[in-house]
Design an enzyme around this catalytic site. Structure first.
Site, PDB file in Angstrom:
ATOM      1  N   THR A 169       0.556  -1.108  -0.114  1.00 37.16           N
ATOM      2  CA  THR A 169       0.517  -0.040   0.188  1.00 37.16           C
ATOM      3  C   THR A 169       0.260   1.288   0.173  1.00 37.16           C
ATOM      4  O   THR A 169       0.151   2.025  -0.631  1.00 37.16           O
ATOM      5  CB  THR A 169      -0.597  -0.422   1.039  1.00 37.16           C
ATOM      6  N   THR A 170       2.098   1.755   1.456  1.00 40.51           N
ATOM      7  CA  THR A 170       2.491   2.277   0.706  1.00 40.51           C
ATOM      8  C   THR A 170       3.623   2.922  -0.239  1.00 40.51           C
ATOM      9  O   THR A 170       3.788   3.656  -0.815  1.00 40.51           O
ATOM     10  CB  THR A 170       3.855   2.297   1.840  1.00 40.51           C
ATOM     11  N   ILE A 221       6.476  -4.855   9.808  1.00 39.54           N
ATOM     12  CA  ILE A 221       6.825  -3.864   7.937  1.00 39.54           C
ATOM     13  C   ILE A 221       6.486  -2.532   8.133  1.00 39.54           C
ATOM     14  O   ILE A 221       5.253  -2.339   9.165  1.00 39.54           O
ATOM     15  CB  ILE A 221       5.982  -5.156   7.009  1.00 39.54           C
ATOM     16  N   ARG A 225      -8.059  -0.315   5.490  1.00 44.12           N
ATOM     17  CA  ARG A 225      -8.360   0.069   4.413  1.00 44.12           C
ATOM     18  C   ARG A 225      -8.995  -1.176   3.305  1.00 44.12           C
ATOM     19  O   ARG A 225      -9.721  -0.551   2.346  1.00 44.12           O
ATOM     20  CB  ARG A 225      -6.844  -1.065   3.584  1.00 44.12           C
TER      21      ARG A 225
END
Length: 306
Positions: free
Chosen positions: A48-49, A207, A141
């Protein structure tokens, strides 16, 4: 399947763009190498990042290839998830061909499958792609939690070896840890502010978004916690606490890309539409917290290792 444990710090890499929104591969490679030099255990492109939602499948694979080619001796865990099982399968197969060492698979978003459908989704990919895989729970999300029972069941699959925890619910996270302790299965924090409590209760690392700009301090925090030195781990946790908060005042990865520009890693923190640049208030807060960290003493990369 050859599998080395996913333990330690794995920055969730951002994807740099030129002014025309094409991918800046030179900066991408430089950043991957900089992270490796500062002691991280691996890197995670195309999560996502990394703004995976706005890249084509071909661009997705090109980013993974660029990162795997850039690093020498760290694990590359490629984001390859989708809310479409066939698409996730295709992306996972292509990530494997691109040289990824492992896969990060977000749970299906928007269509909100029931537990049976969720399990079938992950199992289809794990059956077809012989790489170690981490399932990713981020209901803010996706709109749906991965049920604890589903995570425990999926942990029995030889290719499903980890769980990225970003639900914000420590009861849920610790139950997954408790019920998979006897298996080859790691729980990694997906929320920087919760990395210390997750590792303290049996997690394996993180993460991390903040590790893009503070890899050595993040490695020092996680390394201390994994070795049982909680006094030192708490020092780093509190030193980084304001950064953790500011990085999530706007949608990720807006603040972290701005932080990377402030620190000089990017010539611009630009995002692909529909993401926008950070507000002046967020930029002021980022500059203040990064100045405070720059005034401190960061650990050397070797010192940050366990």
């Amino acid at each position: 399947m050859t599998y080395d444990t996913f333990t330690g710090v794995f920055p969730a890499m951002t994807t740099p763009f030129h002014a025309d929104e094409s991918i800046d591969f030179e900066t991408l490679r430089e950043h991957a190498q900089w992270l490796e030099q500062r002691g991280v255990d691996g890197v995670v492109p195309m999560g996502t990042t990394g703004e995976s939602a706005t890249l084509s499948h071909d661009q997705h694979v090109e980013v993974i290839e660029a990162v795997t080619d850039a690093v020498d001796d760290v694990t590359v865990i490629a984001g390859s998830g989708s809310n479409n099982t066939r698409e996730a399968l295709e992306l996972s197969e292509r990530a494997a061909d691109a040289g990824a060492d492992g896969l990060l698979l977000i749970s299906p978003y928007y269509n909100k499958p029931e537990p049976a459908g969720m399990e079938n989704h992950f199992r289809q990919v794990a059956d077809a792609v012989d790489l170690p895989q981490i399932i990713y729970n981020v209901p803010s999300r996706t709109g749906r939690n991965i049920a604890v029972e589903s995570a425990v069941t999926l942990a029995e699959h030889e290719n499903i070896v980890g769980y990225k925890a970003a639900s914000g619910d420590m009861n849920r996270i610790t139950e997954v840890i408790e019920r998979t302790r006897e298996q080859n299965f790691e729980v990694l924090s997906g929320d920087d502010a919760m990395t210390l409590p997750i590792v303290a209760t049996g997690g394996s690392g993180c993460i991390s978004v903040s590790a893009n700009v503070e890899p050595a301090r993040t490695c020092a925090l996680v390394g201390a916690a994994l070795s049982g030195d909680y006094e030192r781990a708490r020092e780093y946790h509190h030193e980084l606490g304001e950064l953790f908060r500011v990085l999530f005042t706007e949608s990720n990865p807006i603040p972290i890309k701005e932080a990377m520009e402030i620190r000089g890693h990017y010539d611009s923190g630009r995002m692909r539409s529909p993401l926008s640049r950070a507000t002046d208030e967020t930029l002021d807060a980022l500059r203040a917290v990064l100045d405070d960290l720059d005034d401190g003493t960061a650990p050397e990369p070797a010192e940050a290792q366990r």
